[in-house]
Design an enzyme around this catalytic site. Structure first.
Site, PDB file in Angstrom:
ATOM      1  N   TYR A 146      38.418  34.248  51.008  1.00 40.88           N
ATOM      2  CA  TYR A 146      38.475  35.710  50.951  1.00 40.88           C
ATOM      3  C   TYR A 146      37.075  36.309  50.901  1.00 40.88           C
ATOM      4  CZ  TYR A 146      39.918  40.387  49.429  1.00 40.88           C
ATOM      5  OH  TYR A 146      40.117  41.744  49.333  1.00 40.88           O
ATOM      6  N   ASP A 147      36.248  35.803  49.972  1.00 33.98           N
ATOM      7  CA  ASP A 147      34.903  36.359  49.795  1.00 33.98           C
ATOM      8  C   ASP A 147      34.083  36.260  51.077  1.00 33.98           C
ATOM      9  OD1 ASP A 147      35.957  36.349  47.278  1.00 33.98           O
ATOM     10  OD2 ASP A 147      34.362  35.183  46.340  1.00 33.98           O
ATOM     11  N   LYS A 150      35.574  38.209  54.182  1.00 31.93           N
ATOM     12  CA  LYS A 150      35.234  39.630  54.204  1.00 31.93           C
ATOM     13  C   LYS A 150      33.753  39.840  54.536  1.00 31.93           C
ATOM     14  CE  LYS A 150      39.095  41.807  53.044  1.00 31.93           C
ATOM     15  NZ  LYS A 150      39.712  42.884  53.844  1.00 31.93           N
ATOM     16  N   ARG A 187      47.201  39.867  40.083  1.00 31.99           N
ATOM     17  CA  ARG A 187      46.107  40.759  39.689  1.00 31.99           C
ATOM     18  C   ARG A 187      46.285  41.152  38.230  1.00 31.99           C
ATOM     19  NH1 ARG A 187      44.810  44.379  45.065  1.00 31.99           N
ATOM     20  NH2 ARG A 187      46.264  43.336  46.423  1.00 31.99           N
ATOM     21  N   PHE A 192      49.367  41.986  33.413  1.00 33.14           N
ATOM     22  CA  PHE A 192      49.445  42.482  32.039  1.00 33.14           C
ATOM     23  C   PHE A 192      50.671  43.362  31.836  1.00 33.14           C
ATOM     24  CE2 PHE A 192      44.651  42.212  30.727  1.00 33.14           C
ATOM     25  CZ  PHE A 192      44.689  40.848  30.920  1.00 33.14           C
ATOM     26  N   GLN A 210      34.927  39.473  30.056  1.00 32.11           N
ATOM     27  CA  GLN A 210      34.598  39.802  31.440  1.00 32.11           C
ATOM     28  C   GLN A 210      35.148  41.189  31.762  1.00 32.11           C
ATOM     29  OE1 GLN A 210      36.798  37.517  30.451  1.00 32.11           O
ATOM     30  NE2 GLN A 210      38.273  36.954  32.022  1.00 32.11           N
ATOM     31  N   THR A 211      34.467  41.898  32.652  1.00 30.93           N
ATOM     32  CA  THR A 211      34.808  43.307  32.894  1.00 30.93           C
ATOM     33  C   THR A 211      35.279  43.552  34.320  1.00 30.93           C
ATOM     34  OG1 THR A 211      32.572  43.968  33.587  1.00 30.93           O
ATOM     35  CG2 THR A 211      33.059  44.015  31.216  1.00 30.93           C
ATOM     36  N   ARG A 212      36.067  44.621  34.450  1.00 30.57           N
ATOM     37  CA  ARG A 212      36.472  45.144  35.757  1.00 30.57           C
ATOM     38  C   ARG A 212      36.467  46.665  35.666  1.00 30.57           C
ATOM     39  NH1 ARG A 212      35.824  40.538  36.428  1.00 30.57           N
ATOM     40  NH2 ARG A 212      37.100  39.011  37.549  1.00 30.57           N
ATOM     41  N   GLN A 277      31.707  40.113  35.762  1.00 32.95           N
ATOM     42  CA  GLN A 277      31.558  41.560  35.623  1.00 32.95           C
ATOM     43  C   GLN A 277      31.679  42.249  36.978  1.00 32.95           C
ATOM     44  OE1 GLN A 277      27.790  42.008  33.668  1.00 32.95           O
ATOM     45  NE2 GLN A 277      26.655  40.879  35.210  1.00 32.95           N
TER      46      GLN A 277
END
Length: 317
Positions: A146-147, A150, A187, A192, A210-212, A277
């Protein structure tokens, strides 16, 4: 005055269906092309009776023979569960899908927008991420299909622009949420919410720090359309996302609060190459598109929760 004919590949997906819906309100002819691997007819069922909407079930790996004025290329699995299911086809969807849609744009003299991703930044060593950052991507890991898919699609877009003068636009989409997300897409928002509604343990991978950054789908769609309609010489890439940054633990606790769930939080090992992050720099979008997200996570997470709660009550979860 003739209507613009707009092709949306991946138009039956989560983001694509919202985009098709919005484009119809502008009075355009909208052609949705999707192979329904991760998209669903349920996402576009309410559009089927619109005389200016057309659905074509087709894979972007096949040649596309359509006349159109604009193309939004969204066709590619976008969640780890789905793009890792068949990683070779994921890479092909990114590259060959870009090749076919760019060829179509060249033939039709159409403007074309590539839905790229914040995943082109990999596990970033620069935070937050501006468009000038070139990324830190593992080219041989389980997320690479995917990475890197793209990333090479972006390369192809700019080569078609330089070599064939194709009118391109490139956006990099950061985490997006809202109704019509698939409950099984893996996702974090959908995971959640579904776990909380079922009062199951909420699974956090890693230590939860870790952040989003989470952008509501209507804000994203507005940004996509503004980018498509922007001045010809502005190609991007441009970040589209909400710079509000949340840790996974903060998100989990917010979901528990909004659902009134009895769920507890459990921790699992962090998957390989999972970014620690994510936060977009959106100054370019502000300056060039007069765009920034209006909706805060706390506000419209409720509508996403209701969407999944309705699915649960209907026995679809």
């Amino acid at each position: 005055m003739s209507r613009k004919r707009i092709l949306v590949t991946g138009g039956a997906g989560f983001i694509g269906s919202h985009l098709c819906e919005k484009l119809l309100t502008y009075g355009y002819d909208v052609i949705c092309l999707d192979n329904l691997f991760t998209g669903s007819k349920d996402n576009i069922r309410h559009l089927m009776n619109n005389n200016y909407f057309e659905f074509i079930r087709q894979d972007v790996l096949e040649d596309i023979y359509i006349e159109c004025d604009q193309i939004y290329n969204l066709a590619c699995p976008a969640s780890p569960i789905h793009y890792q299911y068949d990683p070779i086809k994921t890479t092909k969807a990114s590259f060959i899908g870009a090749l076919h849609t760019l060829g179509l744009a060249k033939r039709c003299h159409a403007r074309i927008l590539q839905a790229s991703t914040s995943e082109v930044y990999g596990d970033p060593e620069v935070h937050p991420q501006p468009e000038s950052y070139r990324g830190c991507v593992n080219p041989i890991g389980p997320r690479s299909c995917y990475d890197e898919g793209k990333r090479v699609a972006e390369t192809l877009f700019f080569d078609y622009h330089r070599q064939h003068k194709v009118n391109i636009k490139v956006i990099r989409i950061f985490n997006t949420y809202g109704p019509r997300m698939r409950p099984d897409d893996g996702r974090v928002v959908s995971n959640f919410i579904v776990q909380a509604l079922k009062n199951q343990d909420i699974t956090i991978y890693g230590d939860g720090t870790q952040t989003r950054s989470f952008c509501y789908v209507s804000d994203l769609v507005d940004g996509m359309i503004k980018m498509m309609e922007s001045e010809k010489d502005f190609t991007g890439p441009v970040n589209l996302g909400n710079p509000g940054e949340f840790t996974m633990l903060e998100l989990a606790n917010l979901v528990i609060k909004l659902t009134g769930s009895k769920s507890k939080i459990t921790y699992m090992p962090l998957p390989q190459d999972d970014p620690t992050q994510r936060k977009p720099v959106i100054e370019l979008a502000k300056n060039k598109l007069n765009w920034e997200p209006k909706i805060k996570l706390e506000d419209d997470l409720k509508s996403t929760i209701k969407y999944f709660d309705d699915m649960l009550r209907d026995g679809q979860l």
